[in-house]
Structures are given as structure tokens and as C-alpha cells.
Design a protein around this motif. Structure first.
Motif, PDB file in Angstrom:
ATOM      1  N   LYS A   1       0.852  -1.178   0.000  1.00  0.00           N
ATOM      2  CA  LYS A   1       0.000   0.000   0.000  1.00  0.00           C
ATOM      3  C   LYS A   1       0.893   1.235   0.000  1.00  0.00           C
ATOM      4  O   LYS A   1       1.815   1.344   0.802  1.00  0.00           O
ATOM      5  CB  LYS A   1      -0.900  -0.003   1.236  1.00  0.00           C
ATOM      6  CG  LYS A   1      -1.875   1.132   1.255  1.00  0.00           C
ATOM      7  CD  LYS A   1      -2.837   1.014   2.418  1.00  0.00           C
ATOM      8  CE  LYS A   1      -3.800   2.174   2.375  1.00  0.00           C
ATOM      9  NZ  LYS A   1      -4.805   2.062   3.414  1.00  0.00           N
ATOM     10  N   LEU A   2       0.593   2.147  -0.921  1.00  0.00           N
ATOM     11  CA  LEU A   2       1.378   3.376  -1.002  1.00  0.00           C
ATOM     12  C   LEU A   2       0.895   4.363   0.048  1.00  0.00           C
ATOM     13  O   LEU A   2      -0.271   4.352   0.449  1.00  0.00           O
ATOM     14  CB  LEU A   2       1.249   3.985  -2.400  1.00  0.00           C
ATOM     15  CG  LEU A   2       1.745   3.113  -3.547  1.00  0.00           C
ATOM     16  CD1 LEU A   2       1.507   3.803  -4.878  1.00  0.00           C
ATOM     17  CD2 LEU A   2       3.213   2.767  -3.381  1.00  0.00           C
ATOM     18  N   THR A   3       1.792   5.231   0.466  1.00  0.00           N
ATOM     19  CA  THR A   3       1.458   6.233   1.473  1.00  0.00           C
ATOM     20  C   THR A   3       0.591   7.333   0.874  1.00  0.00           C
ATOM     21  O   THR A   3       0.544   7.520  -0.347  1.00  0.00           O
ATOM     22  CB  THR A   3       2.732   6.871   2.048  1.00  0.00           C
ATOM     23  OG1 THR A   3       3.430   7.529   0.973  1.00  0.00           O
ATOM     24  CG2 THR A   3       3.641   5.846   2.710  1.00  0.00           C
ATOM     25  N   LYS A   4      -0.082   8.065   1.752  1.00  0.00           N
ATOM     26  CA  LYS A   4      -0.857   9.236   1.320  1.00  0.00           C
ATOM     27  C   LYS A   4       0.068  10.227   0.624  1.00  0.00           C
ATOM     28  O   LYS A   4      -0.325  10.897  -0.320  1.00  0.00           O
ATOM     29  CB  LYS A   4      -1.521   9.929   2.517  1.00  0.00           C
ATOM     30  CG  LYS A   4      -2.722   9.217   3.025  1.00  0.00           C
ATOM     31  CD  LYS A   4      -3.903   9.543   2.163  1.00  0.00           C
ATOM     32  CE  LYS A   4      -5.165   9.012   2.810  1.00  0.00           C
ATOM     33  NZ  LYS A   4      -6.260   9.005   1.883  1.00  0.00           N
ATOM     34  N   TYR A   5       1.300  10.316   1.101  1.00  0.00           N
ATOM     35  CA  TYR A   5       2.278  11.233   0.519  1.00  0.00           C
ATOM     36  C   TYR A   5       2.476  10.926  -0.962  1.00  0.00           C
ATOM     37  O   TYR A   5       2.444  11.819  -1.813  1.00  0.00           O
ATOM     38  CB  TYR A   5       3.599  11.123   1.287  1.00  0.00           C
ATOM     39  CG  TYR A   5       4.604  12.164   0.908  1.00  0.00           C
ATOM     40  CD1 TYR A   5       4.589  13.413   1.521  1.00  0.00           C
ATOM     41  CD2 TYR A   5       5.574  11.914  -0.051  1.00  0.00           C
ATOM     42  CE1 TYR A   5       5.505  14.389   1.187  1.00  0.00           C
ATOM     43  CE2 TYR A   5       6.495  12.876  -0.397  1.00  0.00           C
ATOM     44  CZ  TYR A   5       6.460  14.110   0.223  1.00  0.00           C
ATOM     45  OH  TYR A   5       7.361  15.075  -0.124  1.00  0.00           O
ATOM     46  N   THR A   6       2.662   9.661  -1.291  1.00  0.00           N
ATOM     47  CA  THR A   6       2.830   9.254  -2.687  1.00  0.00           C
ATOM     48  C   THR A   6       1.550   9.490  -3.464  1.00  0.00           C
ATOM     49  O   THR A   6       1.581   9.944  -4.617  1.00  0.00           O
ATOM     50  CB  THR A   6       3.263   7.781  -2.780  1.00  0.00           C
ATOM     51  OG1 THR A   6       4.560   7.656  -2.182  1.00  0.00           O
ATOM     52  CG2 THR A   6       3.327   7.301  -4.215  1.00  0.00           C
TER      53      THR A   6
ATOM     54  N   THR B   1       9.341   9.148  -3.431  1.00  0.00           N
ATOM     55  CA  THR B   1       8.310   9.439  -2.435  1.00  0.00           C
ATOM     56  C   THR B   1       8.176   8.347  -1.378  1.00  0.00           C
ATOM     57  O   THR B   1       7.840   8.636  -0.235  1.00  0.00           O
ATOM     58  CB  THR B   1       6.934   9.670  -3.092  1.00  0.00           C
ATOM     59  OG1 THR B   1       6.565   8.518  -3.843  1.00  0.00           O
ATOM     60  CG2 THR B   1       6.953  10.910  -3.968  1.00  0.00           C
ATOM     61  N   GLU B   2       8.428   7.121  -1.733  1.00  0.00           N
ATOM     62  CA  GLU B   2       8.262   6.011  -0.785  1.00  0.00           C
ATOM     63  C   GLU B   2       9.546   5.655  -0.035  1.00  0.00           C
ATOM     64  O   GLU B   2       9.484   5.018   0.997  1.00  0.00           O
ATOM     65  CB  GLU B   2       7.743   4.763  -1.511  1.00  0.00           C
ATOM     66  CG  GLU B   2       6.305   4.849  -1.930  1.00  0.00           C
ATOM     67  CD  GLU B   2       5.331   4.871  -0.760  1.00  0.00           C
ATOM     68  OE1 GLU B   2       5.556   4.172   0.248  1.00  0.00           O
ATOM     69  OE2 GLU B   2       4.326   5.588  -0.858  1.00  0.00           O
ATOM     70  N   GLY B   3      10.688   6.019  -0.599  1.00  0.00           N
ATOM     71  CA  GLY B   3      11.932   5.621   0.049  1.00  0.00           C
ATOM     72  C   GLY B   3      12.309   4.189  -0.313  1.00  0.00           C
ATOM     73  O   GLY B   3      13.428   3.898  -0.669  1.00  0.00           O
ATOM     74  N   LEU B   4      11.373   3.288  -0.205  1.00  0.00           N
ATOM     75  CA  LEU B   4      11.509   1.879  -0.595  1.00  0.00           C
ATOM     76  C   LEU B   4      12.834   1.233  -0.202  1.00  0.00           C
ATOM     77  O   LEU B   4      13.483   0.582  -1.003  1.00  0.00           O
ATOM     78  CB  LEU B   4      11.270   1.709  -2.092  1.00  0.00           C
ATOM     79  CG  LEU B   4       9.863   2.012  -2.563  1.00  0.00           C
ATOM     80  CD1 LEU B   4       9.747   1.813  -4.051  1.00  0.00           C
ATOM     81  CD2 LEU B   4       8.835   1.193  -1.837  1.00  0.00           C
ATOM     82  N   THR B   5      13.203   1.405   1.017  1.00  0.00           N
ATOM     83  CA  THR B   5      14.386   0.690   1.505  1.00  0.00           C
ATOM     84  C   THR B   5      13.883  -0.596   2.164  1.00  0.00           C
ATOM     85  O   THR B   5      13.277  -1.414   1.498  1.00  0.00           O
ATOM     86  CB  THR B   5      15.210   1.570   2.464  1.00  0.00           C
ATOM     87  OG1 THR B   5      14.358   2.074   3.482  1.00  0.00           O
ATOM     88  CG2 THR B   5      15.858   2.720   1.726  1.00  0.00           C
ATOM     89  N   ASP B   6      14.095  -0.759   3.415  1.00  0.00           N
ATOM     90  CA  ASP B   6      13.642  -1.965   4.100  1.00  0.00           C
ATOM     91  C   ASP B   6      12.164  -1.848   4.457  1.00  0.00           C
ATOM     92  O   ASP B   6      11.737  -0.886   5.078  1.00  0.00           O
ATOM     93  CB  ASP B   6      14.456  -2.182   5.379  1.00  0.00           C
ATOM     94  CG  ASP B   6      15.939  -2.373   5.088  1.00  0.00           C
ATOM     95  OD1 ASP B   6      16.248  -2.962   4.042  1.00  0.00           O
ATOM     96  OD2 ASP B   6      16.761  -1.942   5.915  1.00  0.00           O
TER      97      ASP B   6
ATOM     98  N   ALA C   1      10.276  -8.806  -3.995  1.00  0.00           N
ATOM     99  CA  ALA C   1       8.904  -8.385  -4.260  1.00  0.00           C
ATOM    100  C   ALA C   1       8.836  -6.880  -4.535  1.00  0.00           C
ATOM    101  O   ALA C   1       8.129  -6.445  -5.444  1.00  0.00           O
ATOM    102  CB  ALA C   1       7.999  -8.751  -3.084  1.00  0.00           C
ATOM    103  N   THR C   2       9.567  -6.109  -3.763  1.00  0.00           N
ATOM    104  CA  THR C   2       9.593  -4.658  -3.965  1.00  0.00           C
ATOM    105  C   THR C   2      10.175  -4.321  -5.329  1.00  0.00           C
ATOM    106  O   THR C   2       9.650  -3.468  -6.041  1.00  0.00           O
ATOM    107  CB  THR C   2      10.414  -3.973  -2.848  1.00  0.00           C
ATOM    108  OG1 THR C   2       9.825  -4.283  -1.590  1.00  0.00           O
ATOM    109  CG2 THR C   2      10.457  -2.474  -3.038  1.00  0.00           C
ATOM    110  N   ALA C   3      11.255  -4.990  -5.696  1.00  0.00           N
ATOM    111  CA  ALA C   3      11.880  -4.754  -7.002  1.00  0.00           C
ATOM    112  C   ALA C   3      10.905  -5.067  -8.135  1.00  0.00           C
ATOM    113  O   ALA C   3      10.830  -4.323  -9.120  1.00  0.00           O
ATOM    114  CB  ALA C   3      13.150  -5.588  -7.132  1.00  0.00           C
ATOM    115  N   ALA C   4      10.138  -6.140  -8.001  1.00  0.00           N
ATOM    116  CA  ALA C   4       9.159  -6.499  -9.031  1.00  0.00           C
ATOM    117  C   ALA C   4       8.049  -5.452  -9.107  1.00  0.00           C
ATOM    118  O   ALA C   4       7.618  -5.068 -10.196  1.00  0.00           O
ATOM    119  CB  ALA C   4       8.577  -7.879  -8.741  1.00  0.00           C
TER     120      ALA C   4
END
Length: 149
Positions: free
Chosen positions: A2-7, A82-87, A109-112
Motif C-alpha cells: 500500500k502506497l502512502t498518502k504522501y505518494t 516518495t516512498e523511500g523503498l528501503t527496508d 517483491a519490492t523490485a518487481a
């Protein structure tokens, strides 16, 4: 995932700006259009301007616009920003961390997930500019000629 409200706000903002033919837009008009707090939208605008997705012009006749053409703004890059998408989880202090492979699975999964966004640009989201413009309340002068897109 789920993406953040920020994104969510960032994507709406970019779609709004990408749907306009030219000129500057105000944070107030965008906030009003999406019924989002002006303060929230201002934070998103400041961040995207510092990341060079937007250009912000100060002053009485100021406003914001895209920093480059919509076909040069990759959605994967915007999402990563916007998500950072690290850990996705914090394994610090977890008893099984030394033997657990869940972080590897989540990373894959994140990379996909992001790879799908990497295939598209903002131009793909605003391909139906006339319809978007009508829904966003743009005047005819604010809507580009779709034959030029």
C-alpha cells in the motif's frame, strides 16, 4: 503493498500538472481540486521541487509546473523518491534475523513492484488529457491539443 498518502498526493499533483498545457498552477488550486490540505500539498511540492520533478516560481504571479516534459518523468523514479523503498520491515533485534530470508523475499517483491512503474512515464498517465482536463475543471485554453502529444 500500500502506497502512502504522501505518494498518493504526489501522483495526483503530477497528473494535474501533466494534464495542463502550459503555465503555472497554484498549490491552492491543486489542493482545492483534490480536497487535500494546502499544508500537506505544500510539503509535497517543496520535496518534489528539491528533487527536480517540479519547478517552483515564487512571487505574486508564481506557481509550479513540471521540471521537464511528462514523457521524461519516470513513475518508478517518482515512486522511489516518495516512498523511500528501503527496508519494508525492521529486522533490528529480531531473534531469527541471522537465519531469516524474509528480507530477501521482500526485497525481490519490492523490485518487481517498482519494475512495473519503471515501464511508465507521467505521459502514460495523462494520455487522455481532454477527459482529465474536463474532470479537473480546466478551461479550454488550459488543455493541450492531444494531436500534439
Amino acid at each position: 503493498m500500500k502506497l502512502t498518502k504522501y505518494t498518493d498526493y504526489a501522483m495526483r499533483l503530477m497528473i494535474y500538472l501533466g494534464s495542463r498545457s502550459s503555465g503555472l498552477s497554484s498549490i491552492r488550486e491543486i489542493s482545492d481540486t483534490f480536497s487535500v490540505s494546502q499544508n500537506h500539498m505544500m510539503k509535497v511540492v517543496q520535496d518534489l521541487a528539491s528533487a527536480q520533478f517540479l519547478v517552483s516560481v515564487r512571487g505574486r504571479n508564481g506557481g509550479i509546473r513540471l521540471a521537464r516534459p511528462a514523457n521524461e518523468i519516470n513513475l518508478g523514479a517518482l515512486l522511489r523518491h516518495t516512498e523511500g523503498l528501503t527496508d519494508l520491515i525492521d529486522c533490528q533485534g529480531c531473534r531469527i534475523a541471522p537465519a531469516c530470508t524474509l528480507p530477501i523475499v521482500l526485497s525481490e517483491a519490492t523490485a518487481a513492484f517498482v519494475a512495473v512503474f519503471d515501464k511508465y512515464t507521467l505521459a502514460d498517465l495523462v494520455g487522455r488529457r481532454s477527459a482529465l482536463g474536463a474532470l479537473l475543471g480546466f478551461r479550454a485554453a488550459d488543455q493541450p491539443d492531444e494531436s500534439l502529444s
